[in-house]
Scaffold this motif. Structure first.
Motif, PDB file in Angstrom:
ATOM      1  N   ALA A   1      -1.867   6.346 -11.735  1.00 26.87           N
ATOM      2  CA  ALA A   1      -2.081   6.673 -10.326  1.00 26.87           C
ATOM      3  C   ALA A   1      -3.378   6.056  -9.819  1.00 26.87           C
ATOM      4  O   ALA A   1      -3.436   5.508  -8.711  1.00 26.87           O
ATOM      5  CB  ALA A   1      -2.103   8.190 -10.134  1.00 26.87           C
ATOM      6  N   LEU A   2      -4.433   6.140 -10.623  1.00 28.61           N
ATOM      7  CA  LEU A   2      -5.726   5.586 -10.226  1.00 28.61           C
ATOM      8  C   LEU A   2      -5.620   4.085  -9.972  1.00 28.61           C
ATOM      9  O   LEU A   2      -6.075   3.571  -8.939  1.00 28.61           O
ATOM     10  CB  LEU A   2      -6.764   5.872 -11.305  1.00 28.61           C
ATOM     11  N   LEU A   3      -5.004   3.362 -10.898  1.00 32.84           N
ATOM     12  CA  LEU A   3      -4.907   1.910 -10.744  1.00 32.84           C
ATOM     13  C   LEU A   3      -3.951   1.523  -9.618  1.00 32.84           C
ATOM     14  O   LEU A   3      -4.154   0.500  -8.949  1.00 32.84           O
ATOM     15  CB  LEU A   3      -4.474   1.273 -12.059  1.00 32.84           C
ATOM     16  N   ALA A   4      -2.914   2.328  -9.401  1.00 26.88           N
ATOM     17  CA  ALA A   4      -2.018   2.052  -8.275  1.00 26.88           C
ATOM     18  C   ALA A   4      -2.782   2.138  -6.956  1.00 26.88           C
ATOM     19  O   ALA A   4      -2.618   1.297  -6.060  1.00 26.88           O
ATOM     20  CB  ALA A   4      -0.843   3.028  -8.284  1.00 26.88           C
ATOM     21  N   LEU A   5      -3.645   3.145  -6.832  1.00 27.77           N
ATOM     22  CA  LEU A   5      -4.441   3.289  -5.608  1.00 27.77           C
ATOM     23  C   LEU A   5      -5.465   2.165  -5.477  1.00 27.77           C
ATOM     24  O   LEU A   5      -5.758   1.714  -4.362  1.00 27.77           O
ATOM     25  CB  LEU A   5      -5.127   4.652  -5.591  1.00 27.77           C
ATOM     26  N   VAL A   6      -6.006   1.702  -6.603  1.00 17.32           N
ATOM     27  CA  VAL A   6      -6.897   0.541  -6.558  1.00 17.32           C
ATOM     28  C   VAL A   6      -6.142  -0.671  -6.009  1.00 17.32           C
ATOM     29  O   VAL A   6      -6.648  -1.412  -5.162  1.00 17.32           O
ATOM     30  CB  VAL A   6      -7.459   0.238  -7.957  1.00 17.32           C
TER      31      VAL A   6
ATOM     32  N   THR B   1       0.825  -1.213   0.000  1.00 23.84           N
ATOM     33  CA  THR B   1       0.000   0.000   0.000  1.00 23.84           C
ATOM     34  C   THR B   1       0.855   1.258   0.000  1.00 23.84           C
ATOM     35  O   THR B   1       0.520   2.247  -0.671  1.00 23.84           O
ATOM     36  CB  THR B   1      -0.942   0.002   1.211  1.00 23.84           C
ATOM     37  N   GLY B   2       1.963   1.233   0.750  1.00 22.09           N
ATOM     38  CA  GLY B   2       2.861   2.392   0.727  1.00 22.09           C
ATOM     39  C   GLY B   2       3.444   2.610  -0.649  1.00 22.09           C
ATOM     40  O   GLY B   2       3.558   3.747  -1.130  1.00 22.09           O
ATOM     41  N   GLY B   3       3.815   1.512  -1.310  1.00 18.28           N
ATOM     42  CA  GLY B   3       4.333   1.631  -2.672  1.00 18.28           C
ATOM     43  C   GLY B   3       3.288   2.171  -3.627  1.00 18.28           C
ATOM     44  O   GLY B   3       3.598   2.956  -4.534  1.00 18.28           O
ATOM     45  N   ALA B   4       2.035   1.763  -3.436  1.00 18.89           N
ATOM     46  CA  ALA B   4       0.957   2.252  -4.299  1.00 18.89           C
ATOM     47  C   ALA B   4       0.795   3.762  -4.180  1.00 18.89           C
ATOM     48  O   ALA B   4       0.659   4.474  -5.182  1.00 18.89           O
ATOM     49  CB  ALA B   4      -0.352   1.548  -3.944  1.00 18.89           C
ATOM     50  N   VAL B   5       0.826   4.266  -2.946  1.00 13.30           N
ATOM     51  CA  VAL B   5       0.691   5.710  -2.733  1.00 13.30           C
ATOM     52  C   VAL B   5       1.890   6.449  -3.338  1.00 13.30           C
ATOM     53  O   VAL B   5       1.728   7.481  -4.010  1.00 13.30           O
ATOM     54  CB  VAL B   5       0.563   6.018  -1.233  1.00 13.30           C
ATOM     55  N   LEU B   6       3.099   5.923  -3.111  1.00 16.63           N
ATOM     56  CA  LEU B   6       4.292   6.560  -3.653  1.00 16.63           C
ATOM     57  C   LEU B   6       4.261   6.577  -5.176  1.00 16.63           C
ATOM     58  O   LEU B   6       4.597   7.590  -5.808  1.00 16.63           O
ATOM     59  CB  LEU B   6       5.539   5.823  -3.159  1.00 16.63           C
TER      60      LEU B   6
END
Length: 409
Positions: free
Chosen positions: A375-380, A287-292
């Protein structure tokens, strides 16, 4: 989400080196093929569209074979399948040099992709087994070694391009790969025997009573996490440099440096990812990687200067680095080799779909906005990671294992 692969009883680290060699060697093989694609395009006199369709044959066949490779791992054993498929990939590596038409190239790549998909599932399944046997988070570092191998293969390809033709270059790399198989097949199989004691905890697709492990919704969702991550990797890899050139006016060389920053960030993030996962836990890293990654791609897409865009690419690389390996490792922990195969198949569609979707969206809304979909898919993906951890922590599951810092190797 169940985290059964930690703490099944440590195996000496010297048992792990054969797998690291095969991961790095596979990176060299794949990069050697990629750097010769322009010459092969001219060799078969293909248009850009025709070449894209031929390459799609490889992507399609690899995705199909990944789906079935998990069952093959169950039947024949993960390490046996790895040792058998690696030389087969080496042999297929030289075949594109014989293609004289696009149709011939497409047929060759169908075969190449099918065998390569089996190898990828075998490699990742073997990594899951090692994680279980040793209690170490080694999937991300192994993927980092693959990236290092890819860099080495690209450098070798660049050095040989002016001196050797396609057949000679790919033939040389193929022979080197066969030598790796000859030198490390026996240690690889012995390592598998040494890990047999941990097999009840390290499922190879089967629980201790011999029944098949059901591959359920958790594995499918992890495949979606892999898809979202692969979408970002494919999009940034294919469109990042173009964005620097067209939107920020970078020279060709400077734009290539931007891709280099992104690639080095991914490799560095994966090589150090094992210790990070052991300290923080897989879900936190995911999750941290997704936000970054989300912040990084937005900075890159909407930056008004090259230095800021480079900072964004660095963040994207570090953020995406461990997301795909974590998703595949978790899928393997739940569903064994079948889990690895299914999650890899779903994830592979993201790598396939990312670049053309970005191209379509670019024509509609512009490249910066199109890249923002990463960014959208990373947050998903990050949200799914949290959802899966919450499900595992409920009455039917158990919480994620997070070793104490003293346990970190």
């Amino acid at each position: 989400m169940p985290q059964s692969r930690r703490g099944a009883g440590p195996v000496p680290v010297n048992r792990l080196y054969p797998l690291t060699v095969f991961f790095a060697a596979d990176g060299v093989l794949f990069a050697s093929w990629v750097v010769r694609v322009p010459e092969i395009k001219n060799q078969v006199d293909a248009s850009a569209t025709a070449l894209g369709l031929a390459l799609l044959c490889m992507t399609f066949s690899s995705a199909v074979s990944m789906y079935f490779a998990g069952g093959l791992c169950e039947r024949f054993g993960t390490r046996r399948l790895l040792v058998a498929s690696f030389p087969a990939v080496c042999a297929c590596l030289v075949l594109p040099a014989f293609a004289r038409t696009v149709v011939e190239l497409g047929g060759i790549l169908l075969l190449f992709g099918a065998i390569y998909g089996v190898l990828l599932v075998a490699l990742n399944s073997a990594a899951v087994e090692v994680e279980t046997a040793t209690g170490r988070a080694i999937m991300s570092p192994l993927h980092g070694l693959w990236s290092v191998g890819g860099l080495i293969g690209a450098v070798i390809g660049g050095l040989l391009a002016a001196h050797l033709g396609t057949f000679a270059h790919l033939g040389l790399i193929s022979v080197a790969g066969l030598a790796v198989t000859a030198g490390f097949a026996a240690p690889m199989l012995r390592a598998g025997t040494a890990n047999a004691v941990a097999k009840a905890g390290a499922h190879e697709g089967k629980p201790a009573d011999g029944r098949r492990t059901p591959v359920g919704m958790a594995v499918v969702l992890l495949g979606v996490v892999a898809l979202c991550t692969a979408y970002g990797e494919g999009a940034v890899g294919d469109w990042g440099a173009l964005h620097l050139r067209e939107e920020l006016g970078a020279a060709a060389g400077v734009a290539s440096y931007g891709f280099g920053v992104y690639s080095v960030a991914i490799a560095a993030g994966r090589l150090t990812g094992g210790k990070l996962i052991m300290r923080l836990g897989e879900t936190t890293v995911l999750t941290g990687g997704a936000v970054l990654a989300a912040v990084g791609i937005l900075v890159t897409a909407w930056a008004g200067s090259l230095p800021l865009a480079f900072v964004g690419l660095l963040a994207v690389g570090l953020g995406l680095a461990n997301m795909f390996p974590v998703a595949i490792a978790k899928a393997g922990a739940i569903g064994g080799s079948r889990g690895v195969g299914l999650a890899s198949t779903i994830g592979n569609t993201g790598m396939l779909a990312g670049p053309p979707i970005i191209g379509f969206l670019t024509d509609q809304i512009g490249l910066p906005a199109a890249l923002s979909t990463v960014a959208l898919l990373a947050l998903v993906a990050g949200g799914l990671g949290l959802l899966l951890r919450a499900r595992a922590a409920g009455p039917a599951g158990r919480p994620e294992v997070r070793p104490e810092p003293a346990d970190v190797p």
